[in-house]
Design a protein around this motif. Sequence first.
Motif, PDB file in Angstrom:
ATOM      1  N   LEU A  15       0.843  -1.212   0.000  1.00  0.00           N
ATOM      2  CA  LEU A  15       0.000   0.000   0.000  1.00  0.00           C
ATOM      3  C   LEU A  15       0.870   1.251   0.000  1.00  0.00           C
ATOM      4  O   LEU A  15       0.553   2.246  -0.662  1.00  0.00           O
ATOM      5  CB  LEU A  15      -0.928   0.012   1.226  1.00  0.00           C
ATOM      6  N   ASP A  16       1.980   1.206   0.737  1.00  0.00           N
ATOM      7  CA  ASP A  16       2.896   2.339   0.774  1.00  0.00           C
ATOM      8  C   ASP A  16       3.469   2.608  -0.618  1.00  0.00           C
ATOM      9  O   ASP A  16       3.558   3.757  -1.055  1.00  0.00           O
ATOM     10  CB  ASP A  16       4.016   2.046   1.784  1.00  0.00           C
ATOM     11  N   GLY A  17       3.849   1.533  -1.327  1.00  0.00           N
ATOM     12  CA  GLY A  17       4.375   1.691  -2.684  1.00  0.00           C
ATOM     13  C   GLY A  17       3.335   2.265  -3.634  1.00  0.00           C
ATOM     14  O   GLY A  17       3.625   3.129  -4.461  1.00  0.00           O
ATOM     15  N   LEU A  18       2.101   1.793  -3.495  1.00  0.00           N
ATOM     16  CA  LEU A  18       1.014   2.272  -4.360  1.00  0.00           C
ATOM     17  C   LEU A  18       0.708   3.736  -4.065  1.00  0.00           C
ATOM     18  O   LEU A  18       0.544   4.538  -4.988  1.00  0.00           O
ATOM     19  CB  LEU A  18      -0.240   1.421  -4.136  1.00  0.00           C
ATOM     20  N   ALA A  19       0.653   4.092  -2.769  1.00  0.00           N
ATOM     21  CA  ALA A  19       0.309   5.471  -2.396  1.00  0.00           C
ATOM     22  C   ALA A  19       1.362   6.451  -2.907  1.00  0.00           C
ATOM     23  O   ALA A  19       1.038   7.544  -3.364  1.00  0.00           O
ATOM     24  CB  ALA A  19       0.171   5.582  -0.877  1.00  0.00           C
ATOM     25  N   GLY A  20       2.639   6.040  -2.843  1.00  0.00           N
ATOM     26  CA  GLY A  20       3.719   6.934  -3.261  1.00  0.00           C
ATOM     27  C   GLY A  20       4.076   6.783  -4.732  1.00  0.00           C
ATOM     28  O   GLY A  20       5.028   7.406  -5.203  1.00  0.00           O
ATOM     29  N   ARG A  21       3.324   5.938  -5.466  1.00  0.00           N
ATOM     30  CA  ARG A  21       3.646   5.625  -6.871  1.00  0.00           C
ATOM     31  C   ARG A  21       5.162   5.413  -7.009  1.00  0.00           C
ATOM     32  O   ARG A  21       5.844   6.017  -7.833  1.00  0.00           O
ATOM     33  CB  ARG A  21       3.168   6.734  -7.803  1.00  0.00           C
ATOM     34  N   ARG A  22       5.649   4.547  -6.152  1.00  0.00           N
ATOM     35  CA  ARG A  22       7.089   4.323  -6.041  1.00  0.00           C
ATOM     36  C   ARG A  22       7.623   3.625  -7.298  1.00  0.00           C
ATOM     37  O   ARG A  22       7.059   2.621  -7.735  1.00  0.00           O
ATOM     38  CB  ARG A  22       7.341   3.429  -4.830  1.00  0.00           C
ATOM     39  N   PRO A  23       8.685   4.143  -7.913  1.00  0.00           N
ATOM     40  CA  PRO A  23       9.214   3.501  -9.130  1.00  0.00           C
ATOM     41  C   PRO A  23       9.969   2.214  -8.795  1.00  0.00           C
ATOM     42  O   PRO A  23      10.664   2.142  -7.778  1.00  0.00           O
ATOM     43  CB  PRO A  23      10.166   4.551  -9.708  1.00  0.00           C
ATOM     44  N   LEU A  24       9.818   1.222  -9.641  1.00  0.00           N
ATOM     45  CA  LEU A  24      10.495  -0.062  -9.436  1.00  0.00           C
ATOM     46  C   LEU A  24      11.833  -0.043 -10.179  1.00  0.00           C
ATOM     47  O   LEU A  24      11.877   0.306 -11.358  1.00  0.00           O
ATOM     48  CB  LEU A  24       9.596  -1.186  -9.979  1.00  0.00           C
ATOM     49  N   PRO A  25      12.927  -0.406  -9.517  1.00  0.00           N
ATOM     50  CA  PRO A  25      14.221  -0.456 -10.222  1.00  0.00           C
ATOM     51  C   PRO A  25      14.187  -1.471 -11.367  1.00  0.00           C
ATOM     52  O   PRO A  25      13.258  -2.272 -11.464  1.00  0.00           O
ATOM     53  CB  PRO A  25      15.206  -0.902  -9.137  1.00  0.00           C
ATOM     54  N   GLU A  26      15.205  -1.456 -12.193  1.00  0.00           N
ATOM     55  CA  GLU A  26      15.294  -2.401 -13.315  1.00  0.00           C
ATOM     56  C   GLU A  26      15.398  -3.836 -12.784  1.00  0.00           C
ATOM     57  O   GLU A  26      15.984  -4.069 -11.724  1.00  0.00           O
ATOM     58  CB  GLU A  26      16.541  -2.094 -14.152  1.00  0.00           C
ATOM     59  N   PRO A  27      14.871  -4.795 -13.522  1.00  0.00           N
ATOM     60  CA  PRO A  27      14.990  -6.192 -13.083  1.00  0.00           C
ATOM     61  C   PRO A  27      16.401  -6.731 -13.270  1.00  0.00           C
ATOM     62  O   PRO A  27      17.203  -6.158 -13.997  1.00  0.00           O
ATOM     63  CB  PRO A  27      14.019  -6.933 -14.009  1.00  0.00           C
ATOM     64  N   VAL A  28      16.657  -7.818 -12.595  1.00  0.00           N
ATOM     65  CA  VAL A  28      17.933  -8.519 -12.709  1.00  0.00           C
ATOM     66  C   VAL A  28      17.684  -9.788 -13.510  1.00  0.00           C
ATOM     67  O   VAL A  28      16.656 -10.438 -13.343  1.00  0.00           O
ATOM     68  CB  VAL A  28      18.434  -8.855 -11.279  1.00  0.00           C
ATOM     69  N   ALA A  29      18.616 -10.130 -14.399  1.00  0.00           N
ATOM     70  CA  ALA A  29      18.488 -11.406 -15.111  1.00  0.00           C
ATOM     71  C   ALA A  29      19.673 -12.278 -14.727  1.00  0.00           C
ATOM     72  O   ALA A  29      20.779 -11.776 -14.533  1.00  0.00           O
ATOM     73  CB  ALA A  29      18.463 -11.171 -16.617  1.00  0.00           C
TER      74      ALA A  29
END
Length: 431
Positions: A349-363
């Motif tokens: 919910l905290d991530g959604l409320a702050g529209r927090r950006p997700l870092p790039e994925p790792v492969a």
Amino acid sequence: MPGVLQLRERGVRGVILSYVDTAGINRIKTVPLSRLEHAVQWGVGISPVFDVFLADDSTTSTDRLGGPDGDLRLRPDLDRLVVLAGQPGWAWAPADRFTQEGEPWIADQRGFTRRMVSRAAAEGLSFRTAIEVEWAVGRDEDDFVAACRGPAYGMTRLVELSDYARDVLIALEEQGVQVEQLHPEYAAGQFEVSIAATDPLGAADDNVLVRQTIRAVSHRHGLRASFAPVVLAGRVGNGGHVHLSAWRDGANLFTGFPSSAGGFAAAGILAHLPALLAVGAPTPASYLRLVPSRWAGAFACWGVETRETALRFVPGTAGLAGAANLEVKCFDLTANPYLLLGALVAAALDGLAGRRPLPEPVAGDPTNLPDAPRLPTTLDAAVDAFAADETLREALGTTLFDAVVAVRRAEAARFRDADPEEVAAALRWVY
Ligand code: GLU
Ligand code: MG
């Protein structure tokens, strides 16, 4: 839930009121069936000291908890009462704690999950969650001796424990738990069962019920089940991976991940992950499991179908509607599932409320990256991150939050001078 008469017809004589303490131990009271209605209305007494109990039954304290005073009322939740298949004559119900004035107890772990589910609902959101259960089946001895032989994921193991594994399936099915699959796992004597996703409160209840059912069936077969993070130091351990998806208006926010709202939710979880470890990997033994190259998710990053990152995005098989979800791999089954799922919802919910950006994925394997971010490698480091996390403090409320900090610090202190074998042996049959 069946009525008292129907329960009696089904052979039930006693009802277990199940509570999981801050240390993740399932503590219980029981009542004879004739007292069930009284227990539902008035509860049975339970000391608030269990909020600061440790895994060895000693206690710690906070400024509000830990003394000999006070009492709470433990009330079974009849909506979740089930007749136990592995313990004939017994029914089981998760229970909520109330004050003697009838108010929900401020530090009730199950009440915390309820609060987070309501908080999500107020935002038009619901979560679907499931906790995978891995366990090691040993002979009925204090040392761990695997109860079957044969290769990882191998048919030999199922042949040797054929009746046992069948009885686990039967018991779970008779109790209304929806099993998705059961298989032999990697480590010696290790098995895994996956359970269908449901709401967080239901998934936490399921998790407690599934483990106690496996324990009961194991006992009836003269075997011993361990859900501890490691049964033997230095080996692959037992995880308690959480699968999670978030839904709004019937739509899965993880569809179209990461460029959908699911990405914000995942970013919230990723940002709080070091702190969440104090909830989901709460014992010193957890850090013997949480090491690279064991698929335990020791790195604070995410990848698509990557089993070495703490977060594994599972897009779901093409055509299978709504299957996309996030698997959080770094947790284990010493966690109190109510605290864990509630805290995950709070972080999402905290991530959604702050529209927090997700870092790039790792492969690929994060070990090969020059600066792969490791999660905390000790319980002390995880508790430090937790103690500084204001989002989780606000979500849990100060009384419960402080209890988590105190219990974790005391568990860390208890094993300060212990070597890995001692840690593994001390917790092997407690969880
Ligand atoms: N046993 C591994 C763990 O400790 C997980 C293996 C798997 O990916 O299922 O989490
Ligand atoms: Mg597994």
